[in-house]
Design a protein around this motif. Structure first.
Motif, PDB file in Angstrom:
ATOM      1  N   ILE A  21       0.851  -1.199   0.000  1.00 29.58           N
ATOM      2  CA  ILE A  21       0.000   0.000   0.000  1.00 29.58           C
ATOM      3  C   ILE A  21       0.886   1.248   0.000  1.00 29.58           C
ATOM      4  O   ILE A  21       0.669   2.190  -0.777  1.00 29.58           O
ATOM      5  CB  ILE A  21      -0.923   0.005   1.239  1.00 29.58           C
ATOM      6  N   PHE A  39       1.058   3.993  -2.923  1.00 27.89           N
ATOM      7  CA  PHE A  39       0.674   5.352  -2.534  1.00 27.89           C
ATOM      8  C   PHE A  39       1.743   6.352  -2.982  1.00 27.89           C
ATOM      9  O   PHE A  39       1.454   7.350  -3.641  1.00 27.89           O
ATOM     10  CB  PHE A  39       0.510   5.361  -1.012  1.00 27.89           C
ATOM     11  N   ALA A  67       2.030   6.598  -6.873  1.00 27.76           N
ATOM     12  CA  ALA A  67       0.908   7.311  -7.492  1.00 27.76           C
ATOM     13  C   ALA A  67       1.039   8.815  -7.277  1.00 27.76           C
ATOM     14  O   ALA A  67       0.907   9.607  -8.222  1.00 27.76           O
ATOM     15  CB  ALA A  67      -0.417   6.802  -6.913  1.00 27.76           C
ATOM     16  N   THR A  90      -3.042   0.435  -3.977  1.00 28.28           N
ATOM     17  CA  THR A  90      -3.586   1.250  -2.892  1.00 28.28           C
ATOM     18  C   THR A  90      -5.040   0.913  -2.581  1.00 28.28           C
ATOM     19  O   THR A  90      -5.475   1.081  -1.452  1.00 28.28           O
ATOM     20  CB  THR A  90      -3.490   2.756  -3.215  1.00 28.28           C
ATOM     21  N   LEU A  91      -5.787   0.447  -3.574  1.00 24.36           N
ATOM     22  CA  LEU A  91      -7.214   0.223  -3.325  1.00 24.36           C
ATOM     23  C   LEU A  91      -7.570  -1.240  -3.066  1.00 24.36           C
ATOM     24  O   LEU A  91      -8.517  -1.511  -2.328  1.00 24.36           O
ATOM     25  CB  LEU A  91      -8.036   0.775  -4.498  1.00 24.36           C
ATOM     26  N   PRO A 118      -5.761  -2.925   0.774  1.00 26.33           N
ATOM     27  CA  PRO A 118      -6.379  -2.761   2.104  1.00 26.33           C
ATOM     28  C   PRO A 118      -7.384  -3.870   2.439  1.00 26.33           C
ATOM     29  O   PRO A 118      -7.566  -4.214   3.606  1.00 26.33           O
ATOM     30  CB  PRO A 118      -7.084  -1.396   2.001  1.00 26.33           C
ATOM     31  N   VAL A 119      -8.009  -4.425   1.414  1.00 21.24           N
ATOM     32  CA  VAL A 119      -8.980  -5.495   1.663  1.00 21.24           C
ATOM     33  C   VAL A 119      -8.244  -6.753   2.135  1.00 21.24           C
ATOM     34  O   VAL A 119      -8.701  -7.448   3.051  1.00 21.24           O
ATOM     35  CB  VAL A 119      -9.804  -5.767   0.385  1.00 21.24           C
TER      36      VAL A 119
END
Lengths: 218, 652
Positions: B267, B271, B274, B305-306, B309-310
């Motif tokens: 992540i 981050f 990006a 990044t998206l 997290p899951v």
């Protein structure tokens, strides 16, 4: 070339180049703040998904036997304090934009205190539950929520504290100049950081409201 | 856009274009025994581990179910978690976050000495972090590769066994997990960190500390995952499915925590990349002038990044199940084992593209250089990458065709999965369009790129078959699927990584890799990769399941063929390592300034790259890849030369 530039072994930049990099730095803080909200959204969404997945599955009719609920008094207190923290961050930023660092400082320190009290209450609540962590789907997801809320409250208090501490230091560094309007690079970066921090606090408050409703009211 | 030549008299501070400033060093960063480096990280990590273990035992001492089970997951979890914190504290990653509490906003954490020891420290220079990642991912790959050799050795004979079934599945699980975790970072980490700022004309990363932190978390995650072996391993394969996950021993804690730790590193890496790409592009570098490799890293960063997290949350829930006895994945207590599958694959399928996209980015970057012509349909390529990234969030349920999915939902996810082949096809066709009637220079990096297209065609086409429910039902859990994903990940990503290394190592090290040894490496790797994995399609169609240490005796011939090919494939990596040592230390050959005659911005600055990357911020003048175009302007304007190490301005 200045002494400091020689020491760091790098060539000097023109004013225009410096301004270009300054803008990149500020917009990075802006982008980073929003992207962090995106990351956090997906993490909290995992919890929300788990909640509704287990609730709709109701495996072995064990989603929520006897309609157990976490202690509501704690829930109201924790959410209320989180709400106050978010509001203080928001209002503090508004006051900073209007030129009052002192108001921002008072709001931010108050936010740190309310956030830490909420954190303490969230930890205490875990020892006052009327159910075992693995007794049902609801109980499990509640423990997950509590852990995530602890992480959120720590991040919230840390970001508030570091921002206001930084602001105070910058205020000393730019003595004689109003840091709220100063063109000093650090002051400009600080203001961008305050904006990112306040957006995140507002986001946490809104997300907290949703999770509070899910776990204490629904 | 022009940049005036007004020279400043003051450049230090946080906006000088370089993360390093000239503050006084704290005692922990000065040279000497007390400075923070790899050694202190190890010492602090061990101390943290021991404290965590003691604390976990103390916390759990009152619970009879733990005392009677002979296994304390709380102690294991806290030991590893405290070990990670100790590791990060020991390397110096926590100095700045701690100092921030007192209002500090630019603490110097750069190694004050400019020698080899800087590679063993917490560095804020993206080039050093990139090189640290090279070593890190190669170590990961070597470990996972050794486990692969063990797997193929066991499969030499269906009746005579080296390992017990229990040990075999644990080796398979460890191999899969290590390789998948390594593969997510293999390009983004080393090449992304090193070259993205250079390719966009930036003098720094947006958040250098976050970049450095991502690497040291990555190394911590490696050790946590590796710790599963001394803890007895885990029997779930790399997917960690419940209820096996819930029933597994302490090695499962290493898996869950390791995934969460590496996920955190991913992540942070995404981050930082990006934000850097969005904000630090040089003047004139509009979105239509961004190099295609940078596009691929941006699309990957969005996924990192998206989606990650899951996975992080899923791992956290698993750890809560193991430690405080929640029941997220325990059906008997109101949880659901399918919940893990959903959370895991919501990350897991985008992860496939986290691995594939940077590979295509390298291919797109190298093709124009070795074909000496512009990239065919550049904008389609960029659009394809963004399309793949977006669609990848809508396909995860195809992994559940055989398990917890409403049968009526199958056609929807079959459709979304097949849809994703369209943007993927765009990217592939961009490559083919560039190759069409090109005068190709068959240099080593180009050979690997061509191999990538060959391998990915097989991997991609079999993927389309697999997205169809009937085929999926037939071959699920067998060697066909195994062969498919090795063709896409190893055949695509790993070949792209090798192409990237051979292409960019001269820039990173100032030395050329030996071409003869490199060609031996390439042909061994290419031929024996295909001879290892292509028979597995047949083996799978004949019914051999994955993760089982024995098989029908009539499949021994094919398995032996595959195993022997795998050993030679493994040997090809030793050839690569030998070449690396030979070319860098035994008989180094100084690399020309621009050995491939590339127009890329990264080749226009000095070698070795100065810490500030560019003496002046370049101004981008035109589109990238205007090779063999008469009258094309230079890609970038670097301003007047006024320093001895000023970059060459002449652009081919």
């Amino acid at each position: 070339m200045s002494n400091s530039a020689i020491q760091s072994g790098q060539p000097s930049l023109s004013n225009e180049e410096r301004e270009y990099e300054m803008r990149a730095l500020i917009s990075s803080i802006w982008t980073g703040g929003r992207l962090f909200i995106g990351i956090y959204t997906f993490m909290l969404a995992s919890l929300v998904f788990s909640y509704f997945y287990l609730r709709s599955s109701d495996t072995g009719l064990l989603w929520r036997p006897d309609h157990v609920t976490a202690p509501r008094a704690f829930g109201f207190l924790i959410f209320g304090l989180s709400l106050v923290t978010g509001l203080l961050a928001y209002v503090g930023r508004k006051r900073l934009v209007m030129g009052s660092f002192q108001d921002f400082s008072v709001a931010a320190w108050s936010g740190v205190v309310t956030g830490l009290i909420a954190l303490l209450l969230q930890i205490i609540e875990l020892s006052h539950l009327s159910f075992y962590p693995g007794s049902s789907g609801y109980a499990s997801t509640f423990i997950g929520f509590a852990v995530m809320n602890i992480v959120s409250l720590v991040i919230s208090a840390y970001w508030l504290e570091t921002t206001v501490a930084r602001g105070m230091r910058i205020r000393r560094e730019v003595e004689g100049e109003n840091p709220e309007f100063s063109s000093n690079p650090r002051a400009r970066a600080f203001r961008a950081d305050v904006a990112a921090m306040s957006y995140f606090q507002v986001f946490l408050t809104l997300a907290g409201a949703l999770l509070f409703a899910m776990f204490y009211l629904m | 856009m022009t940049i005036s030549d007004e020279r400043s008299t003051e450049v230090s501070g946080p906006v000088s274009g370089h993360p390093h400033n000239t503050r006084k060093l704290s005692w922990t960063q000065r040279p000497g025994l007390l400075s923070q480096n790899l050694l202190t990280a190890i010492v602090f990590g061990v101390i943290g581990y021991l404290i965590g273990h003691w604390f976990g035992n103390y916390l759990a001492s009152g619970y009879s179910y733990i005392a009677n089970s002979g296994q304390n997951s709380i102690a294991n979890t806290l030991a590893l978690a405290f070990g990670v914190v100790g590791w990060l504290g020991g390397i110096g990653a926590l100095n700045y976050p701690f100092a921030k509490l007192f209002g500090v906003d630019g603490l110097e954490e750069e190694s004050p000495v400019d020698n080899w020891s800087k590679y063993f420290r917490y560095s804020l220079d993206h080039k050093i972090v990139g090189l640290q990642y090279v070593v890190g991912v190669l170590l990961f790959m070597f470990t996972g590769g050794l486990l692969a050799m063990a797997i193929r050795t066991e499969l030499l004979n269906p009746t005579t066994h080296i390992f017990s079934p229990d040990v075999y599945i644990k080796i398979v699980s460890e191999h899969g997990t290590i390789m998948m975790m390594m593969a997510t970072s293999i390009i983004v980490g080393p090449l992304g960190n090193y070259f993205v700022p250079l390719m966009i004309g930036a003098r720094r990363m947006a958040f250098p500390r976050i970049e450095a932190l991502s690497f040291w978390i990555f190394t911590a995650g490696y050790m946590v995952i590796f710790s599963a072996l001394p803890y007895g391993g885990f029997p779930t394969g790399w997917t960690g499915y419940a209820p096996l996950q819930t029933q597994a021993g302490p090695g499962m804690v290493s898996y869950l925590l390791g995934f969460a730790v590496i996920g955190l590193g991913m992540i942070l890496a995404g981050f930082n990349q990006a934000v850097t790409i969005i904000n630090y592009r040089a003047p004139g570098m509009t979105w239509s002038r961004v190099p295609v490799f940078v596009w691929s890293i941006l699309a990957t960063a969005a996924l990192l990044t998206l989606a990650t997290p899951v996975l992080f949350a899923g791992g956290l829930f698993g750890l809560l199940d193991k430690t405080v006895q929640t029941a997220f994945y325990v059906d008997e207590h109101g949880g659901s084992s399918y919940l893990w599958q959903n959370l895991f694959w919501f990350f897991g399928h985008p992860e496939v593209y986290i691995m594939a996209l940077p590979g295509f980015g390298i291919a797109g970057e190298l093709l124009p250089v070795f074909c000496r012509r512009p990239l065919f349909a550049y904008k389609v390529s960029a659009a394809g990458m963004i399309g793949v990234a977006l669609l990848s969030f809508f396909v995860w349920q195809h992994h559940l065709f055989q398990s917890g999915i409403n049968p009526d939902m199958r056609p929807l996810f079959m459709l979304t999965t097949e849809l994703i082949s369209i943007p993927t096809g765009f990217i592939y066709l961009v490559g083919m369009g560039t190759l069409y009637r090109a005068k190709i220079r068959f240099e080593l990096p180009m050979l690997f790129v061509l191999a990538l297209f060959f391998n990915f065609l097989i991997g991609g086409v079999t993927g389309v078959f697999l997205s169809d429910v009937p085929v999926n039902v037939t071959v699920h859990g067998g060697f066909f699927v195994l062969s498919h994903f090795h063709y896409t990940i190893m055949g695509g990503l790993l070949f792209a990584f090798m192409a990237g290394l051979y292409y960019w190592l001269p820039k990173m090290t100032g030395k050329m890799m030996n071409k003869k040894i490199g060609k031996v490496h390439f042909w061994l790797m290419f031929v024996f990769f295909n001879l290892t994995f292509f028979p597995m399609f047949i083996i799978g169609l004949l019914g051999q399941p994955r993760r089982v240490f024995t098989y029908a005796t009539n499949l021994q011939g094919l398995n032996d063929f595959s195993s022997i090919s795998a050993f030679i494939l493994g040997f090809s990596f030793l050839v690569f390592f030998f070449n690396l040592v030979y070319s860098m230390w035994i008989k180094p050959e100084v690399a020309p300034a621009n050995p491939w005659e590339s127009l890329g911005l990264e080749w226009q600055t000095a070698t070795p790259v100065p810490s500030y990357n560019f003496e002046r911020i370049p101004v981008i003048m035109t589109e990238p890849y205007r090779y063999s175009e008469e009258g094309a302007p230079a890609f970038a304007d670097f301003g007047p030369k006024d320093a001895p190490d000023s970059p060459t301005h002449t652009m081919a």
